[in-house]
Write a protein that holds these residues in place. Sequence first.
Motif, PDB file in Angstrom:
ATOM      1  N   PRO A   2       5.174   6.245  -3.438  1.00 19.76           N
ATOM      2  CA  PRO A   2       3.837   6.575  -3.953  1.00 19.76           C
ATOM      3  C   PRO A   2       3.195   5.359  -4.610  1.00 19.76           C
ATOM      4  O   PRO A   2       3.820   4.697  -5.434  1.00 19.76           O
ATOM      5  N   MET A   3       1.986   5.037  -4.201  1.00 18.06           N
ATOM      6  CA  MET A   3       1.257   3.901  -4.764  1.00 18.06           C
ATOM      7  C   MET A   3      -0.221   4.152  -4.535  1.00 18.06           C
ATOM      8  O   MET A   3      -0.623   4.535  -3.434  1.00 18.06           O
ATOM      9  N   ALA A   4      -1.019   3.921  -5.601  1.00 14.16           N
ATOM     10  CA  ALA A   4      -2.441   4.266  -5.524  1.00 14.16           C
ATOM     11  C   ALA A   4      -3.270   3.164  -4.884  1.00 14.16           C
ATOM     12  O   ALA A   4      -4.363   2.864  -5.338  1.00 14.16           O
ATOM     13  N   VAL A   5      -2.742   2.510  -3.864  1.00 12.75           N
ATOM     14  CA  VAL A   5      -3.511   1.476  -3.159  1.00 12.75           C
ATOM     15  C   VAL A   5      -3.522   1.820  -1.671  1.00 12.75           C
ATOM     16  O   VAL A   5      -2.491   2.149  -1.092  1.00 12.75           O
ATOM     17  N   LYS A   6      -4.739   1.791  -1.104  1.00 12.96           N
ATOM     18  CA  LYS A   6      -4.880   2.077   0.322  1.00 12.96           C
ATOM     19  C   LYS A   6      -5.608   0.951   1.024  1.00 12.96           C
ATOM     20  O   LYS A   6      -6.501   0.331   0.439  1.00 12.96           O
ATOM     21  N   PRO A  42      -4.917  -5.555  -0.264  1.00 14.14           N
ATOM     22  CA  PRO A  42      -3.910  -4.604   0.211  1.00 14.14           C
ATOM     23  C   PRO A  42      -3.421  -4.983   1.610  1.00 14.14           C
ATOM     24  O   PRO A  42      -4.222  -5.375   2.466  1.00 14.14           O
ATOM     25  N   SER A  43      -2.117  -4.892   1.819  1.00 17.89           N
ATOM     26  CA  SER A  43      -1.562  -5.252   3.129  1.00 17.89           C
ATOM     27  C   SER A  43      -0.424  -4.307   3.498  1.00 17.89           C
ATOM     28  O   SER A  43       0.442  -4.021   2.687  1.00 17.89           O
ATOM     29  N   THR A  74       0.859  -1.195   0.000  1.00 19.67           N
ATOM     30  CA  THR A  74       0.000   0.000   0.000  1.00 19.67           C
ATOM     31  C   THR A  74       0.890   1.238   0.000  1.00 19.67           C
ATOM     32  O   THR A  74       2.074   1.169   0.328  1.00 19.67           O
ATOM     33  N   GLY A  75       0.290   2.363  -0.381  1.00 20.59           N
ATOM     34  CA  GLY A  75       1.048   3.618  -0.371  1.00 20.59           C
ATOM     35  C   GLY A  75       0.604   4.528   0.752  1.00 20.59           C
ATOM     36  O   GLY A  75       0.822   5.730   0.708  1.00 20.59           O
ATOM     37  N   ASP A  76      -0.044   3.952   1.771  1.00 25.76           N
ATOM     38  CA  ASP A  76      -0.684   4.801   2.777  1.00 25.76           C
ATOM     39  C   ASP A  76       0.008   4.814   4.137  1.00 25.76           C
ATOM     40  O   ASP A  76      -0.600   5.151   5.147  1.00 25.76           O
ATOM     41  N   THR A  77       1.289   4.441   4.174  1.00 24.76           N
ATOM     42  CA  THR A  77       2.000   4.504   5.460  1.00 24.76           C
ATOM     43  C   THR A  77       3.050   5.612   5.392  1.00 24.76           C
ATOM     44  O   THR A  77       3.410   6.066   4.299  1.00 24.76           O
ATOM     45  N   ILE A  78       3.559   6.022   6.522  1.00 23.73           N
ATOM     46  CA  ILE A  78       4.531   7.123   6.560  1.00 23.73           C
ATOM     47  C   ILE A  78       5.789   6.719   5.799  1.00 23.73           C
ATOM     48  O   ILE A  78       6.372   5.674   6.067  1.00 23.73           O
TER      49      ILE A  78
END
Length: 329
Positions: A230-234, A299-300, A222-226
């Motif tokens: 960049p990745m368009a998966v959350k 996603p993981s 995923t791209g949603d951690t600090i």
Amino acid sequence: MYNFLKQLIGITSVSGREAELLEKIRTLVSPYVDECSFDNLGNLMALKKGTDENAKNIMLCAHADEIGFMATYIEDNGYVRIAPIGGINFVSAAYSKVVFENGTKGVIVPESKCSDGKKADNYYVDIGADTKKSAEKKIKVGDVAVCEASVDKLMGKRIVGRPLDDRIGCAVLFDIARNLTESKNNVWFVFSTQEEVGCRGAKTAANKIVPDYALVFDVTGTGDTIGASPMAVKLGEGAAVKIKDASVICDHETVETLIELAKANKIPYQCEILTYGGTDTSSIQVSGIGARAAALSIPSRYIHSSVEMVDLKDAEACRDLALAFINNN
Ligand SMILES: [Zn+2]
């Protein structure tokens, strides 16, 4: 899905040693399929027969193996040297508890003067033995171990533990089998072996099945951690329809069909482009004369650590989208 995971999470299934887990899955899945078989690589292949005379073969695949360690050498002082099986994240593995297949416990630690800490050579397992002789009573060369397994619920439908890669994919497959009443086409549920060491099991399974279509269920980043690339998966945003990763470009037509079906059925989805890694999708795509292969990823966060995190909502979306795909074909 959580209950299924709970039953499977504690069964060690290092690449090449998947038999016990697959036997358990066979027992659980057999009420929902027509037949189950194993091939020479140990893959479990469960078939739900299609009603059509000219039924196509749809192969759904999730890998049953997990990363781990193999004992390579026992030092005179009883410490056990190890080789990695699959892509071990040593930053995460350091100072964790490990369990061998026979239940022997130990801890994995880096050598005291270890400077880089990224190589297996820098690590050993301390099982509490004080001599080689006493260690050999518990462990022999070739025995395998894993970091301790666990699964816990967090907020909402998020869960954490290991090895969610790819027990979560196995859980999705199981849920599809449970919810699939009838299909025109043959639907094969493949729980594959040796994915973590190069997508080996899926290769022979696909050669046997000769699928017209294949969908692979595995975790993705995923791209949603600090600090994440960049990745368009959350996490929590839906089934990740894989477009490509480092080993495969998914069948374009199948990708488009999956996206259309997600929109039409209001199933949350996101598009996945992973700049590294690979899954069984690549092996299946180039098996035999080739298969139209795609993947629905879960996603993981923190993949290949002891705290892999997934959102069960995403896994449910993968299941729903796969069912829509099967019914559409
Ligand atoms: Zn995986």
